[in-house]
Design a protein around this motif. Structure first.
Motif, mmCIF file in Angstrom:
data_model
loop_
_atom_site.group_PDB
_atom_site.id
_atom_site.type_symbol
_atom_site.label_atom_id
_atom_site.label_comp_id
_atom_site.label_asym_id
_atom_site.label_seq_id
_atom_site.Cartn_x
_atom_site.Cartn_y
_atom_site.Cartn_z
ATOM 1 N N ARG A 1 -0.815 14.161 -6.175
ATOM 2 C CA ARG A 1 -1.479 13.356 -7.078
ATOM 3 C C ARG A 1 -2.775 14.637 -7.211
ATOM 4 O O ARG A 1 -2.984 14.927 -8.547
ATOM 5 C CB ARG A 1 -1.411 12.180 -7.486
ATOM 6 C CG ARG A 1 0.925 11.087 -7.336
ATOM 7 C CD ARG A 1 -0.100 9.854 -7.406
ATOM 8 N NE ARG A 1 -0.545 9.551 -8.821
ATOM 9 C CZ ARG A 1 -0.995 8.029 -8.578
ATOM 10 N NH1 ARG A 1 -0.969 7.567 -7.495
ATOM 11 N NH2 ARG A 1 -1.818 8.283 -9.597
ATOM 12 N N VAL B 1 -6.992 3.573 -5.061
ATOM 13 C CA VAL B 1 -6.741 3.175 -4.414
ATOM 14 C C VAL B 1 -7.330 2.299 -2.566
ATOM 15 O O VAL B 1 -7.359 1.004 -2.498
ATOM 16 C CB VAL B 1 -5.596 3.904 -3.882
ATOM 17 C CG1 VAL B 1 -4.464 3.737 -2.589
ATOM 18 C CG2 VAL B 1 -4.911 4.732 -4.930
ATOM 19 N N GLY C 1 0.345 7.112 3.125
ATOM 20 C CA GLY C 1 0.716 7.335 2.004
ATOM 21 C C GLY C 1 2.387 8.332 1.207
ATOM 22 O O GLY C 1 2.963 8.313 0.569
ATOM 23 N N ASP D 1 4.210 12.793 -1.233
ATOM 24 C CA ASP D 1 4.228 12.824 -3.082
ATOM 25 C C ASP D 1 2.581 12.478 -3.317
ATOM 26 O O ASP D 1 2.181 12.205 -4.676
ATOM 27 C CB ASP D 1 4.980 12.205 -3.435
ATOM 28 C CG ASP D 1 6.491 12.935 -3.430
ATOM 29 O OD1 ASP D 1 6.356 14.254 -2.887
ATOM 30 O OD2 ASP D 1 7.502 12.402 -3.396
ATOM 31 N N GLU D 2 2.350 11.144 -3.349
ATOM 32 C CA GLU D 2 0.775 10.269 -3.034
ATOM 33 C C GLU D 2 -0.441 11.531 -3.246
ATOM 34 O O GLU D 2 -1.167 11.722 -4.559
ATOM 35 C CB GLU D 2 1.037 8.934 -2.321
ATOM 36 C CG GLU D 2 0.245 8.802 -2.979
ATOM 37 C CD GLU D 2 -0.293 7.707 -4.571
ATOM 38 O OE1 GLU D 2 -0.653 7.072 -4.819
ATOM 39 O OE2 GLU D 2 1.256 7.242 -4.810
ATOM 40 N N LEU E 1 -8.446 9.062 -8.862
ATOM 41 C CA LEU E 1 -7.171 8.885 -8.088
ATOM 42 C C LEU E 1 -7.488 7.627 -6.381
ATOM 43 O O LEU E 1 -6.741 6.883 -6.284
ATOM 44 C CB LEU E 1 -6.187 9.687 -7.544
ATOM 45 C CG LEU E 1 -5.726 10.142 -9.625
ATOM 46 C CD1 LEU E 1 -5.066 11.868 -9.269
ATOM 47 C CD2 LEU E 1 -5.050 9.823 -9.999
ATOM 48 N N HIS F 1 -0.587 12.333 5.684
ATOM 49 C CA HIS F 1 -0.685 10.655 4.663
ATOM 50 C C HIS F 1 -0.271 9.974 5.030
ATOM 51 O O HIS F 1 0.731 9.796 5.510
ATOM 52 C CB HIS F 1 -0.939 11.644 3.295
ATOM 53 C CG HIS F 1 -1.262 10.857 2.494
ATOM 54 N ND1 HIS F 1 -1.170 10.653 1.069
ATOM 55 C CD2 HIS F 1 -2.922 10.075 2.700
ATOM 56 C CE1 HIS F 1 -1.454 10.008 0.697
ATOM 57 N NE2 HIS F 1 -2.522 9.426 1.024
ATOM 58 N N ARG G 1 1.113 -1.408 -0.309
ATOM 59 C CA ARG G 1 -0.396 -0.274 -0.002
ATOM 60 C C ARG G 1 1.177 1.175 0.143
ATOM 61 O O ARG G 1 0.404 2.829 -0.144
ATOM 62 C CB ARG G 1 -0.480 0.345 1.034
ATOM 63 C CG ARG G 1 -1.993 -0.697 1.067
ATOM 64 C CD ARG G 1 -2.978 -0.984 1.935
ATOM 65 N NE ARG G 1 -3.506 0.257 2.484
ATOM 66 C CZ ARG G 1 -4.510 0.417 3.581
ATOM 67 N NH1 ARG G 1 -4.569 0.041 4.750
ATOM 68 N NH2 ARG G 1 -4.885 2.003 3.020
ATOM 69 N N ASN G 2 1.771 1.102 -0.175
ATOM 70 C CA ASN G 2 3.162 1.727 -0.539
ATOM 71 C C ASN G 2 3.101 3.364 0.236
ATOM 72 O O ASN G 2 3.038 4.492 0.718
ATOM 73 C CB ASN G 2 2.853 3.097 -1.283
ATOM 74 C CG ASN G 2 2.712 1.633 -3.073
ATOM 75 O OD1 ASN G 2 4.274 1.116 -2.563
ATOM 76 N ND2 ASN G 2 2.220 2.092 -3.538
ATOM 77 N N LYS G 3 3.207 2.786 2.149
ATOM 78 C CA LYS G 3 2.632 3.597 3.041
ATOM 79 C C LYS G 3 4.295 4.077 3.531
ATOM 80 O O LYS G 3 5.167 3.693 2.838
ATOM 81 C CB LYS G 3 2.480 2.829 4.733
ATOM 82 C CG LYS G 3 0.770 2.457 4.793
ATOM 83 C CD LYS G 3 0.602 1.793 5.881
ATOM 84 C CE LYS G 3 -0.365 1.459 5.327
ATOM 85 N NZ LYS G 3 -1.361 1.450 7.278
#
Length: 572
Positions: free
Chosen positions: A108, A121, A101, A104-105, A117, A99, A33-35
């Protein structure tokens, strides 16, 4: 020393002082989950405490305002960061460092409608609670200073000059040729579906498809009564609305929610009546776009002096894709094996609710107590026999479910006892009525390409197209013969419509003795069976299956010359 964060708005900058800490570093654990590792003091509880601290996180002084896309786009940088989610605009400047994530996430979605978006996710996350202290207002369409209603005549100076257009009218670029459904050519046994020779390169293919419908104004509503009944009238101005586009949810004897699906929008009526009404309702729809919901008064012979009060979400008119999922508790009534690992499930809707699902739309399914596990399913027709008795609209949901032994949801669905509760969401989807019309009425040939349970949206399309005497080419991809759902029924349907319906099975793991097509979707297979684009015999193409299959098939069709407007990809 502390870090300073500004929330920009009409009232200037609200300064939020946060502890100064080292920069966040990406999580090296390979979390799918790109934490990221958040700084100390940036946990969820820290965010909740900040929201209740009294600091204005909106930047607007707490005022709820309307925001146009142009205004939203100006707030697109760190220190001044707004985004839109499902029709609402939030100032997420202060939330940036919280956040999970990473910054940078979140960037977006800076300055744009980030609904798509977000849905990609974690659509199930309750962001409205998370960001309630950051609400700026609603996202609204930009309007010129003077906007003439579309139904009023144009001034003479603005009317098109037919004389000046004579030359340009000779070009096919602005002409939409729509074949009359009653005169469209019907295939005979001698005219089987095969790839005809391509049109000469010098001959442009005139698009038969209607332009995307123009947006309609926000619907209005009224109410009427007699001694025994109450009628809610919704004026959608959409001539194609039917009772199948209207969901009615009753939560109590005095509360009602009516959701109308209008083109790619939804309009919500949410009321609590002054007096109780009887269980059940009747939905009617007229040619002028008028929808009526008729309810019986519990106490007859009395005239109401007023209707009642509006509830949350009343009057909302937003894109269907931006609606937050809303669930209805239904009951499992029947399950039967369709293949060795596929079940046909019949779900009953509560007696005080009407839950029709427009053709090509899907619903989300979840089990009570497991709200974080949800999956989309496209309801199928009750069966493949066209002569079957029509069931009451909106009272049942038919689901085709493939059981995955290690799945998060399907084993639980498979184990449900009869009469157990299962939660079904209100419909969602992008296969709007103009696409239904193109696929089942305007087209000469409807081409359906489905892999596995991607067959689900194709069943209702097939039956509707055959009812309108359209030709249907159905290419179905599976691993083995045992995986083919409704194989016998499809064969019977093809015999009944031998001049219209062709079904081709493609197996990737065929058993010895299989004489049909083998392998996976590929260019040469499509060239063999799918006709080339033609203005004389227009095609409409639909694709559904696992995401890799859908993306590859869609791209192969576009490379073969089929237009984007004539090819719809259902998202799995």
């Amino acid at each position: 020393m502390g870090g300073v964060m500004g929330c920009m708005g009409k009232g200037g900058t609200t300064v939020v002082t946060l502890p100064s800490t080292p920069a966040a570093t990406p999580d090296s654990s390979g979390n799918p989950r790109n934490k990221v590792a958040l700084r100390p003091g940036r946990s969820l509880m820290d965010w909740v405490r900040l929201g209740h601290s009294g600091v204005d996180l909106t930047g607007t002084g707490g005022k709820v305002v309307d925001v146009t896309p142009q205004q939203l786009a100006k707030h697109n940088k760190r220190g001044d960061l707004w985004m839109s989610l499902r029709g609402k605009v939030y100032n997420v400047t202060a939330y940036l460092e919280f956040h999970p994530g990473g910054e940078d996430e979140l960037m977006r979605g800076a300055g744009i409608d980030a609904t798509t978006l977000f849905n990609e996710v974690h659509k199930w996350v309750n962001f409205e609670t998370m960001l309630q202290k950051c609400l700026v207002g609603r996202l609204v369409e930009a309007r010129p200073f003077f906007h003439k209603p579309s139904f009023l005549p144009l001034p003479k100076a603005l009317k098109p000059n037919n004389n000046n257009n004579k030359k340009s009218d000779s070009s096919a670029s602005k002409t939409l040729v729509v074949p009359s459904p009653s005169r469209a050519p019907v295939a005979s046994p001698e005219t089987s579906i095969s790839a005809p020779s391509p049109d000469p390169v010098s001959t442009p293919v005139t698009s038969p498809w209607p332009l995307a419908p123009a947006p309609l104004p926000t619907p209005k509503y009224d109410w009427f009564q007699n001694d025994t009944h109450l009628t809610l009238a919704i004026y959608t101005r959409w001539s194609e609305v039917t009772p199948g586009h209207v969901v009615v949810v009753r939560k109590a004897m005095q509360d009602i929610k009516v959701v109308c699906y209008i083109q790619d929008m939804t309009y919500t009526l949410h009321l609590t009546f002054n007096k109780p009404v009887r269980e059940g309702s009747e939905v009617r729809a007229g040619k002028a776009g008028k929808v009526e919901v008729v309810l019986g008064k519990l106490q007859t012979g009395q005239r109401w002096s007023s209707l009642g009060k509006t509830l949350e979400g009343h009057g909302q008119y937003i894109k269907t894709r931006d609606r937050e999922p809303e669930y209805v508790r239904c009951r499992m009534k029947k399950k039967e094996n369709l293949t060795h690992d596929t079940r046909l499930m019949l779900v009953e809707v509560p007696s005080d609710t009407l839950l029709p699902v427009p053709m090509g739309y899907h619903v989300y399914i979840r089990l009570p107590g497991k709200e974080n596990v949800t999956r989309p399913y496209t309801p199928v027709a009750p069966g493949l026999k066209q002569e079957e008795e029509k069931e009451e609209l909106g009272r049942w949901v038919h689901l085709l479910v493939k059981i995955y032994p290690d799945g998060a949801l399907t084993p639980g669905l498979d184990e449900l006892e009869m009469e157990s509760e299962v939660e079904v969401s209100l419909p969602e989807g992008t296969f709007t009525q103009d696409k239904v019309t193109a696929a089942t009425t305007i087209t000469h040939t409807l081409v359906l390409l489905a892999a596995g349970t991607g067959i689900t949206p194709m069943i209702r399309l097939t039956l509707a197209a055959l009812d309108n005497k359209r030709k249907v080419l159905f290419i179905l991809f599976n691993k083995t013969e045992e995986d083919i759902p409704w194989r016998k029924e499809l064969s019977t349907l093809m015999e009944q419509h031998s001049s219209l319906l062709t079904v081709i099975h493609v197996l990737s793991q065929p058993a010895e003795g299989w004489s049909g097509e083998t392998g996976r979707v590929r260019e040469e297979l499509l060239e063999k069976y799918v006709p080339r684009p033609s203005s004389q015999q227009p095609l409409y193409l639909c694709v559904c299956g696992p995401t890799p299959f859908t993306k590859l098939t869609h791209s192969l069709l576009l490379e073969a010359g089929h237009s984007e407007v004539a090819c719809h990809a259902f998202q799995s």
